[in-house]
Design an enzyme around this catalytic site. Sequence first.
Site, mmCIF file in Angstrom:
data_model
loop_
_atom_site.group_PDB
_atom_site.id
_atom_site.type_symbol
_atom_site.label_atom_id
_atom_site.label_comp_id
_atom_site.label_asym_id
_atom_site.label_seq_id
_atom_site.Cartn_x
_atom_site.Cartn_y
_atom_site.Cartn_z
ATOM 1 N N LYS A 1 3.589 3.235 -38.490
ATOM 2 C CA LYS A 1 3.271 2.228 -38.744
ATOM 3 C C LYS A 1 2.388 1.437 -38.103
ATOM 4 O O LYS A 1 2.815 0.397 -38.206
ATOM 5 C CB LYS A 1 3.321 1.833 -40.506
ATOM 6 N N SER B 1 5.338 -0.764 -39.312
ATOM 7 C CA SER B 1 4.802 -2.341 -39.124
ATOM 8 C C SER B 1 5.876 -3.248 -38.733
ATOM 9 O O SER B 1 6.112 -3.470 -37.195
ATOM 10 C CB SER B 1 4.754 -2.572 -40.898
ATOM 11 N N ASP C 1 11.002 -2.460 -25.311
ATOM 12 C CA ASP C 1 11.243 -2.124 -23.730
ATOM 13 C C ASP C 1 11.623 -3.197 -22.653
ATOM 14 O O ASP C 1 11.030 -3.053 -21.744
ATOM 15 C CB ASP C 1 9.047 -2.590 -24.115
#
Lengths: 439, 441
Positions: free
Chosen positions: B321, B296, B307
């Site tokens: 998740k 999460s 990224d």
Amino acid sequence: MRADVLTGLKWTSVALAAALSLSAPLAAIADEKNPKAVYEQMELFADVLSIVQDQYVEEVDTPSLIENALNGALHSLDPHSSYVAPVKFTEQREAVRREYGGLGIEIQSVGGLVRVNHAIEDGPAYEAGIRGGDMITAVDGTDIRGKTLDDAVSGMRGLKGEAVTVTVLSPGETSRDVVVVRDTVRGRAIRHRVEQGVGYIQIETFNNDKLTDDTTRALADLNTRMGKLDKLIIDLRGNRGGLLTESVNISGLFLDGGEVLSARGRDASDNERYNAPAGELYPDTKIVVLMSPGSASAAEIVAGALQDRGRGVVLGRRSFGKGSVQSVIPLGPEDGALRLTTQRYYTPSGQSIQGRGIMPDLLVSSLKDTGEIRKRFREDSLRNFLINPDETNYEEQYEDIVYPDETFPDDEDFQLRKAVEVLKTSQYERLLDAQDARF
Amino acid sequence: MKFVLPALGSVAAVALFAFSTTHQSAVAVERPAYDETFEQLELFADVLARVRSQYVVEVDDSALIEDAMNGMLQSLDPHSSYISPEAFREMRMDTKGEYGGLGMEVTMEDGFVKVISPIDDTPAKRAGVKAGDFITEIEGKSLLGATLNEAVTQMRGKPGEAINITIVREGEDPLYLDITREVIKRQTVKSEIKDGIGYVRIAQFNEKAANGLKDAVAKLQKENGGRLPGLILDLRGNPGGLLTQSIEVSSVFLNGGEVVSTRGRRADDVNVYNAEKGQMAKNVPLVVLVDGASASASEIVAGALQDKGRGLVVGMTTFGKGSVQDVIPLRGGRDGALKITTQRYYTPNGRSIQASGINPDISISAIPDDGKDRKRFSEASLPNSIANEDETEVSKDETKVEVKIDYPPEEYEISDDYQLQQAIALLKSGTYAEKLAEVQE
């Protein structure tokens, strides 16, 4: 709370108000003692459904949501209640209506080959010359070598009257094609033999509508072979039950009228009583019923009836305890059906079988003593099982169980040996007297 | 009100925290077919009526409805459920109240409760509970068929009380452990200088996480004479928590820009969360340590930093998740609440975390190679888990050239923490910039 949730609530309330004025089932709920509470519960459910339809991260399928909701509710009642979705329900009915045919063989997969263990006498395969020990290599030209047994079986099953070509390889011969016409094949539900001078019948299942006829024939055969059927063992170990009518009729073979069992629902009006027909085939025959923790439902009815009526001695281990009746209630052409527990079974003396099972008159273990009672899988091991309100202790006591001693050969059946012993000695009468004291 | 939940039910004090943003979607919503819903509700009512009148004993209507709602919601995914009024009250209390627990992250697998990880310095850890253990019984009662909530509720209770749990471990006899409950207090942020490299561990994304990290970074910089030659952000075993905290934590390393977006079913249901400008730890070489229990909010941070090329993600593939649950109170909580999955998380490059998790730039295992293809416990292995809708990406991952995993030598002590040692070595070797450039291509 989000704006769209609020509109969702409004919408469902409107829908429900309409439903209440239109729909019989909702009206039925609303008419009861506390209509407001139930209405609120339904409204809560409708709200939740509406929020899920509206906001869940993916598109949802409402019928499957409802199916899961119904099963969530029904499984919480007991392990035997469930919702049967429309498609499955149709399949079930089809299975009953159309007669499926088979070849009448027991097969086994041996190193990727399908071997016939046993061809049922008078079955279609037997008639066509297939015997135990043969190998089947192809069905209707499709090679089944290396396939799973399920695949092999599905090729062999089909509608009654249809022909199927099987390629058979008998030991020491070249393979040949055999045409077999599928027919209804009844599994053998009963086996019988004379065991150490005592008549022995083993009933594997009550799911067989010819069971009572077959049993009557088997008893007659034993009576002929023994000169007089004076001692009988009825082996119900591992029998998971089946048709209620068969259990009543089998009990009826050994009882001269009177109650076999009653099924009772929540209201007295739901009560049903099942009686044995008058007249008894072998009134003087001593009977021992063999039970195991795997004996359930119809098997428990027979054991309970013979025990309560003082007609026989039950020997073995406490039975499974499946003493509830499920009704299949169709809900409408598109809506499937409801499988719901509606009644409990009671033995003639008024004991409920549910969650308790039948306690043998003589507790005999088939396995050697390990110093403690092994936990066995029974109804009361199931989560959420329907509780029996009777709170008297029904657990087996370790010190009451007779175990085979160390020297007893592992490949012999100790419970069967004890049953023969009981029938041949005065222990039989002593156990019957002890029954009298109990009831 | 919107909550971001930790991935897993937890016996420890992993609670839920209010998340201040409410997003209104005032757009007209296309309703599902009225007729179908109407008919289905009627069917439901019909069954209910029959159960009420014909079931062998009297039934409790509200329990029946509650079980129905749970049956429905749990069929959607493992994170959606109905929360009863009592549980909802408790849940709201949990965020501040004290209760005793055993100290482990648990989830459901094969109908049994499975331990994701015992938490350091808790009764569970001290009693020898290990990651991967199955809890099959509590106080001698089987948990087979019980929901995760039921199991967690049974394990929680008064601090100081002992409970007995049965642990099943592959290839061993069952263990019967008496464990005394304790108030589980987890230090959210731990930090120290290790071999000259800054090390910060965030145990969970509660409201103290971001500030704890900022304090820790400031302290470490000061201790090291103002500059850090490298920093390790340890998110291993971190089950997640608050979305806002994950944004703030990312902001320590990013100078603005997107951290994560959440997207719902409808095209207009998109929220983009950006980092604040500032970037406290500017130019500090960064390694983010993750493992299969990083879930999460942890995955949001790792995904954003990866990224944006702001750090190297090191360790093992994360849990996966990537879904957001809304907790929607029903009639102000009087009827409990509904917890449903409403959105998915996406990294700045538009990758969905759901089920596939974040793959590390450098794969390093905590345990020696046993030659077997180790099955990873992840979101994708939960029954009913929501699939990652970007199928092409998943299949691409599957066909990807074999991931090279750096395993510790066979005799390596697990307590020596191979992943951490390798991360330190990487930051000290001077190859960090080179490696970072490599993975950017």
